[in-house]
Design an enzyme around this catalytic site. Sequence first.
Site, PDB file in Angstrom:
ATOM      1  N   LYS A 144       0.952  -1.251  -0.109  1.00  0.00           N
ATOM      2  CA  LYS A 144       0.045   0.027  -0.096  1.00  0.00           C
ATOM      3  C   LYS A 144       0.862   1.207  -0.018  1.00  0.00           C
ATOM      4  O   LYS A 144       1.384   1.758   0.951  1.00  0.00           O
ATOM      5  CB  LYS A 144      -1.038   0.244   1.127  1.00  0.00           C
ATOM      6  CG  LYS A 144      -1.876   1.198   1.236  1.00  0.00           C
ATOM      7  CD  LYS A 144      -2.454   1.667   2.256  1.00  0.00           C
ATOM      8  CE  LYS A 144      -1.824   2.674   3.009  1.00  0.00           C
ATOM      9  NZ  LYS A 144      -1.901   3.914   2.266  1.00  0.00           N
ATOM     10  N   GLY A 201       5.715   7.156   9.933  1.00  0.00           N
ATOM     11  CA  GLY A 201       5.798   7.856  11.108  1.00  0.00           C
ATOM     12  C   GLY A 201       5.870   6.875  12.375  1.00  0.00           C
ATOM     13  O   GLY A 201       4.850   5.811  12.282  1.00  0.00           O
ATOM     14  N   GLY A 219       3.254   3.809  13.227  1.00  0.00           N
ATOM     15  CA  GLY A 219       3.862   2.514  13.529  1.00  0.00           C
ATOM     16  C   GLY A 219       3.272   1.848  15.014  1.00  0.00           C
ATOM     17  O   GLY A 219       3.397   0.629  14.813  1.00  0.00           O
ATOM     18  N   GLU A 226       9.925   0.942   9.991  1.00  0.00           N
ATOM     19  CA  GLU A 226      10.977   1.942   9.857  1.00  0.00           C
ATOM     20  C   GLU A 226      10.405   3.137  10.054  1.00  0.00           C
ATOM     21  O   GLU A 226       9.555   3.430   9.461  1.00  0.00           O
ATOM     22  CB  GLU A 226      11.829   1.639   8.384  1.00  0.00           C
ATOM     23  CG  GLU A 226      12.326   0.504   8.010  1.00  0.00           C
ATOM     24  CD  GLU A 226      13.218   0.196   8.774  1.00  0.00           C
ATOM     25  OE1 GLU A 226      14.199   1.183   9.138  1.00  0.00           O
ATOM     26  OE2 GLU A 226      13.903  -1.012   8.791  1.00  0.00           O
ATOM     27  N   CYS A 233      13.431  10.708   6.636  1.00  0.00           N
ATOM     28  CA  CYS A 233      13.644  10.128   7.973  1.00  0.00           C
ATOM     29  C   CYS A 233      14.937  10.344   8.553  1.00  0.00           C
ATOM     30  O   CYS A 233      15.150  10.498   9.934  1.00  0.00           O
ATOM     31  CB  CYS A 233      13.196   8.535   7.820  1.00  0.00           C
ATOM     32  SG  CYS A 233      14.174   7.781   6.834  1.00  0.00           S
ATOM     33  N   GLU A 263      10.492  15.555  15.471  1.00  0.00           N
ATOM     34  CA  GLU A 263      10.677  15.443  14.003  1.00  0.00           C
ATOM     35  C   GLU A 263       9.639  16.476  13.030  1.00  0.00           C
ATOM     36  O   GLU A 263       8.437  16.243  13.386  1.00  0.00           O
ATOM     37  CB  GLU A 263      10.552  13.912  13.275  1.00  0.00           C
ATOM     38  CG  GLU A 263      11.007  13.746  11.958  1.00  0.00           C
ATOM     39  CD  GLU A 263      10.312  12.341  11.340  1.00  0.00           C
ATOM     40  OE1 GLU A 263       9.251  11.910  11.735  1.00  0.00           O
ATOM     41  OE2 GLU A 263      11.142  11.790  11.105  1.00  0.00           O
TER      42      GLU A 263
HETATM   43  P1  NAD Z   1       2.500   8.271   8.010  1.00  0.00           P
HETATM   44  O1  NAD Z   1       2.910   7.247   9.062  1.00  0.00           O
HETATM   45  O2  NAD Z   1       1.324   9.343   8.220  1.00  0.00           O
HETATM   46  O3  NAD Z   1       2.030   7.110   6.738  1.00  0.00           O
HETATM   47  C1  NAD Z   1       2.775   6.185   6.300  1.00  0.00           C
HETATM   48  C2  NAD Z   1       1.965   5.208   5.505  1.00  0.00           C
HETATM   49  O4  NAD Z   1       1.019   4.500   6.612  1.00  0.00           O
HETATM   50  C3  NAD Z   1       0.808   5.690   4.518  1.00  0.00           C
HETATM   51  O5  NAD Z   1       0.973   4.852   3.390  1.00  0.00           O
HETATM   52  C4  NAD Z   1      -0.278   5.828   5.187  1.00  0.00           C
HETATM   53  O6  NAD Z   1      -1.666   5.641   4.444  1.00  0.00           O
HETATM   54  C5  NAD Z   1      -0.287   4.629   6.219  1.00  0.00           C
HETATM   55  N1  NAD Z   1      -0.892   4.630   7.261  1.00  0.00           N
HETATM   56  C6  NAD Z   1      -1.294   5.758   7.982  1.00  0.00           C
HETATM   57  N2  NAD Z   1      -2.020   5.493   9.291  1.00  0.00           N
HETATM   58  C7  NAD Z   1      -2.396   4.183   9.277  1.00  0.00           C
HETATM   59  C8  NAD Z   1      -3.014   3.315  10.050  1.00  0.00           C
HETATM   60  N3  NAD Z   1      -3.563   3.593  11.156  1.00  0.00           N
HETATM   61  N4  NAD Z   1      -2.873   1.895   9.932  1.00  0.00           N
HETATM   62  C9  NAD Z   1      -1.919   1.421   8.626  1.00  0.00           C
HETATM   63  N5  NAD Z   1      -1.543   2.233   7.658  1.00  0.00           N
HETATM   64  C10 NAD Z   1      -1.691   3.754   8.098  1.00  0.00           C
HETATM   65  O7  NAD Z   1       3.914   8.715   7.366  1.00  0.00           O
HETATM   66  P2  NAD Z   1       4.129   9.653   6.148  1.00  0.00           P
HETATM   67  O8  NAD Z   1       3.458  10.957   6.717  1.00  0.00           O
HETATM   68  O9  NAD Z   1       3.594   9.206   4.940  1.00  0.00           O
HETATM   69  O10 NAD Z   1       6.017   9.667   6.065  1.00  0.00           O
HETATM   70  C11 NAD Z   1       6.360  10.343   6.807  1.00  0.00           C
HETATM   71  C12 NAD Z   1       6.978   9.672   7.979  1.00  0.00           C
HETATM   72  O11 NAD Z   1       7.758   8.437   7.563  1.00  0.00           O
HETATM   73  C13 NAD Z   1       7.968  10.352   8.933  1.00  0.00           C
HETATM   74  O12 NAD Z   1       7.971  10.143  10.233  1.00  0.00           O
HETATM   75  C14 NAD Z   1       9.290   9.579   8.444  1.00  0.00           C
HETATM   76  O13 NAD Z   1      10.580   9.894   9.426  1.00  0.00           O
HETATM   77  C15 NAD Z   1       9.052   8.271   8.146  1.00  0.00           C
HETATM   78  N6  NAD Z   1       9.853   7.498   7.350  1.00  0.00           N
HETATM   79  C16 NAD Z   1      10.800   6.656   7.749  1.00  0.00           C
HETATM   80  C17 NAD Z   1      11.522   6.025   6.928  1.00  0.00           C
HETATM   81  C18 NAD Z   1      12.781   5.090   7.406  1.00  0.00           C
HETATM   82  O14 NAD Z   1      13.261   4.309   6.655  1.00  0.00           O
HETATM   83  N7  NAD Z   1      12.974   4.859   8.796  1.00  0.00           N
HETATM   84  C19 NAD Z   1      11.704   6.079   5.536  1.00  0.00           C
HETATM   85  C20 NAD Z   1      10.844   7.202   5.282  1.00  0.00           C
HETATM   86  C21 NAD Z   1       9.908   7.861   5.992  1.00  0.00           C
END
Ligand code: NAD
Length: 448
Positions: A137, A191, A195, A212, A246, A344
């Site tokens: 997804k 995020g 997570g 991650e 990230c 962050e």
């Molecule tokens: P997010 O957590 O809002 O969303 C990430 C994904 O999760 C999206 O596909 C979203 O639709 C899905 N999602 C959201 N709520 C959910 C739920 N309740 N159940 C299942 N899936 C759900 O993050 P974002 O805003 O898309 O990305 C930014 C974040 O990602 C930042 O915190 C960044 O640090 C992190 N990030 C980490 C890494 C790493 O490798 N550690 C890499 C890239 C981004």
Amino acid sequence: MRARRGQKAILAARKAFDEGPWRKTTAQDRGKFLFKIGDLIRANAKALAELEVRNMGKPLAEAEYDVADAANCFEFYGGLATKLHGETMSVPANSLSFVVREPVGVCGQIIPWNYPLLMAAWKLAPALAAGCTVVLKPSELTPLTALELAKLILEAGLPAGVVNIVTGPGKDAGEELAESPLVDKIAFTGGTVTGRKIAIAATGNLKKTTLELGGKNPNIVFADADFESAVDGALFAAFANQGEVCSAGSRLLVEKSIHKKFVAAMLAKIPKIKLGHGLTPGVKMGPLVSAAHREKVEAYIAIGKKEAKLVCGGGRPKGLEAGNFVEPTIFDDATPSMRIAREEIFGPVMTVIPFKDENEAVRIANDSDYGLAAGVWTLNVNRGIRVLKELRAGITWLNTYHPTFNEMPWGGYKQSGNGRELGLYGIQAYLETKQININLDEAPLGWY
Ligand code: NAD
């Protein structure tokens, strides 16, 4: 409607794993499929890179790099598919005892919007090499390049049901994957708050989980660093990909004796970070991914203005009102307890914290709930290695920042996640471990 679409994909992946040919495909053939996908990505590199710019806003040069890296990732795991192996153990019995590795099963993979194509590659390639089937997804903000990749995967000839892409918001499409009893493993990048929710949702059938998550990464500059390289590296660490990374070096720790000179040198270079549409030649920074995300970043800038000293940026650039742009922003003279030094922001905002000596630098660097990445700049090799060893972070660099290799494990300490992606480590999360014991005695066990 979406929930049903997700269910269809999960059932297709389940069927392809339980009854389909994928699990029984030889490692060599799985490897060939992955090389084919890598070739197709390269053959379509220009179109994919341009689409990624439109998808998420990053400058073209960065998108081109991502596309090449995505192809490398499929090729790395294509090669690794044939090197997976178990082991034989000497046990205190007349038994031939050995360990085999098998695919985990159906994997739900949920990815963010900042590296839409690359994150899809990082997730799909090891899972497929291991023999798993997948429901991926992408972020609801950036589904386009994952869908293009799906077309290339079809073209590569993977059997039906092996790779399924479900688009839609996290709340339904993502949650459905995390909760489904038909999914064996969930791999999530995003995020830390999300997570945590996913880890809880995955407990229903005790799915294997890899997470991650976010970071507030320290980038430490000592007075004995190569000054020019460190200035350039500090800016790139914080502002590459609009700071929506990230592993961004968003906390810049600078030794007090060079602090003023260092900040002045960064300010002198800031005008070189040209903002604009990612497809416009010479642009080094694009817009943020959405209006809502820009508001979040601006709210942090408002907090920063109360906490520390704004020395550049902080606003919307003139002439670019049509996009979600934010100027590269630097706060100076911050202290470790400030919110802009702890939380962050995920945008082009750097927080500069001066430090007096090595011990203090390490203490400030480790004073974080996160532990994803960290950088150190010094020409004193002993100090460089000593400090890297003290840092509680999974990804570290000396005298550079951001190079990321498919061959090396990616992931964080503390609340930056759980498990590792990439490299030889990344495939472990897609493999089960089975022991097989073959009795070599003819006689019965004789217990009863
Ligand atoms: P997010 O957590 O809002 O969303 C990430 C994904 O999760 C999206 O596909 C979203 O639709 C899905 N999602 C959201 N709520 C959910 C739920 N309740 N159940 C299942 N899936 C759900 O993050 P974002 O805003 O898309 O990305 C930014 C974040 O990602 C930042 O915190 C960044 O640090 C992190 N990030 C980490 C890494 C790493 O490798 N550690 C890499 C890239 C981004």
